[in-house]
Design a protein around this motif. Structure first.
Motif, PDB file in Angstrom:
ATOM      1  N   PRO A 181      -1.988   4.373   4.019  1.00 21.28           N
ATOM      2  CA  PRO A 181      -1.981   5.569   3.167  1.00 21.28           C
ATOM      3  C   PRO A 181      -3.178   6.488   3.373  1.00 21.28           C
ATOM      4  CG  PRO A 181      -2.492   3.615   1.873  1.00 21.28           C
ATOM      5  CD  PRO A 181      -2.084   3.139   3.231  1.00 21.28           C
ATOM      6  N   ALA A 182      -4.309   5.946   3.794  1.00 22.13           N
ATOM      7  CA  ALA A 182      -5.491   6.792   3.997  1.00 22.13           C
ATOM      8  C   ALA A 182      -5.260   7.831   5.091  1.00 22.13           C
ATOM      9  CB  ALA A 182      -6.705   5.933   4.329  1.00 22.13           C
ATOM     10  N   ARG A 199      -3.660  -0.776  -8.179  1.00 21.41           N
ATOM     11  CA  ARG A 199      -4.339   0.491  -8.451  1.00 21.41           C
ATOM     12  C   ARG A 199      -3.827   1.139  -9.726  1.00 21.41           C
ATOM     13  NH1 ARG A 199      -8.793   3.065  -8.594  1.00 21.41           N
ATOM     14  NH2 ARG A 199      -8.746   5.235  -8.002  1.00 21.41           N
ATOM     15  N   ILE A 200      -2.520   1.184  -9.894  1.00 23.32           N
ATOM     16  CA  ILE A 200      -1.947   1.840 -11.073  1.00 23.32           C
ATOM     17  C   ILE A 200      -2.187   1.005 -12.338  1.00 23.32           C
ATOM     18  CG2 ILE A 200       0.166   2.728 -12.146  1.00 23.32           C
ATOM     19  CD1 ILE A 200      -0.772   4.266  -9.583  1.00 23.32           C
ATOM     20  N   LEU A 201      -1.811  -0.262 -12.288  1.00 22.80           N
ATOM     21  CA  LEU A 201      -1.854  -1.075 -13.502  1.00 22.80           C
ATOM     22  C   LEU A 201      -3.256  -1.531 -13.884  1.00 22.80           C
ATOM     23  CD1 LEU A 201       1.355  -3.253 -13.006  1.00 22.80           C
ATOM     24  CD2 LEU A 201       1.099  -1.059 -14.191  1.00 22.80           C
ATOM     25  N   ARG A 202      -4.083  -1.918 -12.919  1.00 25.46           N
ATOM     26  CA  ARG A 202      -5.408  -2.440 -13.261  1.00 25.46           C
ATOM     27  C   ARG A 202      -6.477  -1.366 -13.344  1.00 25.46           C
ATOM     28  NH1 ARG A 202      -3.799  -6.583  -9.780  1.00 25.46           N
ATOM     29  NH2 ARG A 202      -5.136  -5.860  -8.117  1.00 25.46           N
ATOM     30  N   SER A 250       0.836  -1.192   0.000  1.00 28.24           N
ATOM     31  CA  SER A 250       0.000   0.000   0.000  1.00 28.24           C
ATOM     32  C   SER A 250       0.874   1.247   0.000  1.00 28.24           C
ATOM     33  CB  SER A 250      -0.917  -0.010   1.222  1.00 28.24           C
ATOM     34  OG  SER A 250      -0.152  -0.062   2.408  1.00 28.24           O
ATOM     35  N   GLY A 251       0.264   2.374  -0.357  1.00 28.16           N
ATOM     36  CA  GLY A 251       1.008   3.622  -0.359  1.00 28.16           C
ATOM     37  C   GLY A 251       0.279   4.736  -1.076  1.00 28.16           C
ATOM     38  N   LYS A 292      -4.108   7.408  -3.304  1.00 24.93           N
ATOM     39  CA  LYS A 292      -3.694   6.385  -2.342  1.00 24.93           C
ATOM     40  C   LYS A 292      -4.135   5.029  -2.878  1.00 24.93           C
ATOM     41  CE  LYS A 292      -7.866   6.521   0.529  1.00 24.93           C
ATOM     42  NZ  LYS A 292      -8.711   7.313  -0.326  1.00 24.93           N
ATOM     43  N   ALA A 293      -3.484   3.970  -2.373  1.00 24.97           N
ATOM     44  CA  ALA A 293      -3.823   2.626  -2.834  1.00 24.97           C
ATOM     45  C   ALA A 293      -3.516   1.596  -1.759  1.00 24.97           C
ATOM     46  CB  ALA A 293      -3.017   2.292  -4.091  1.00 24.97           C
ATOM     47  N   THR A 294      -4.374   0.606  -1.632  1.00 24.77           N
ATOM     48  CA  THR A 294      -4.060  -0.515  -0.751  1.00 24.77           C
ATOM     49  C   THR A 294      -3.087  -1.459  -1.450  1.00 24.77           C
ATOM     50  OG1 THR A 294      -6.041  -1.672  -1.499  1.00 24.77           O
ATOM     51  CG2 THR A 294      -6.215  -0.402   0.540  1.00 24.77           C
TER      52      THR A 294
END
Length: 195
Positions: free
Chosen positions: A146-147, A83-86, A43-44, A76-78
């Motif tokens: 990240p949240a 998150r980026i690729l899909r 995550s980040g 933000k992403a878990t």
């Protein structure tokens, strides 16, 4: 009597985590073609950057490592990789960034359809991914929660494509209009009424 909570010295405070994330996000952005090999599943937070000639009416703050690039979006992403690729590089239905970009690039003729929401047609999903790969760069910072830091990061750096968490005076009217235009571009098909 209450005892104040103590934190072990090895646990970073939220302020320290925000500062570390800012340091990493301000590092040298990399091309989206390279991110698939480097992104972790952790995550980040992440930031998209572009040359100021891309969306020139929406200037963001410069990157500290590469001042010729400007911040466009912070999220933000878990799972950074997922998150980026899909999402951001594939599906407008699950990416606020993609929907906003499609709305801003409406003059490029991006077309939408309705599934359970407004999405780009398949050909234009691919076209937007190619546009993003050609024009955007990425930085990221891993963080276990990240949240808890995203809102402070957005508040500090005012990414022009973000709307949520941005102080009202920094919300870009063109971005709000692009989101509204995109969302209004397709609607559910009304069932036909037979007499």
């Amino acid at each position: 009597m209450t005892v104040p909570e103590t934190r072990p010295d090895d646990i970073p405070t939220d302020a320290a985590r925000v500062n570390e994330a800012l340091r990493l996000l301000s590092g040298e952005p990399i091309g989206l073609d390279v991110t698939a090999k480097r992104l972790s599943r952790g995550s980040g937070v992440y930031a998209f950057w572009a040359d100021p000639s891309i969306l020139p009416d929406l200037p963001g703050p410069p990157n500290k490592s590469v001042p010729s690039l400007r911040l466009l979006y912070l999220g933000k992403a878990t799972s950074l990789r997922g998150r980026i690729l899909r999402n951001h590089l594939r599906r407008s239905g699950s990416s606020t960034l993609r929907r906003t970009l499609a709305g801003l690039l409406v003059s490029e003729g991006y077309r939408t359809t309705w599934t359970d929401r407004v999405v780009l047609v398949a050909e234009d999903e691919a076209r937007l991914t190619a546009w993003m790969s050609a024009h955007l760069r990425l930085t990221w910072a891993e963080d276990a929660e990240p949240a808890t830091i995203e809102a402070e990061l957005v508040r500090r750096v005012h990414p022009p494509l973000n709307v949520h968490g941005v102080d009202p005076e920094h919300i870009q009217a063109a971005v709000v209009a692009a989101k509204n235009s995109y969302n209004a571009s397709s609607h559910p098909v009304e069932p036909s009424r037979t007499p």
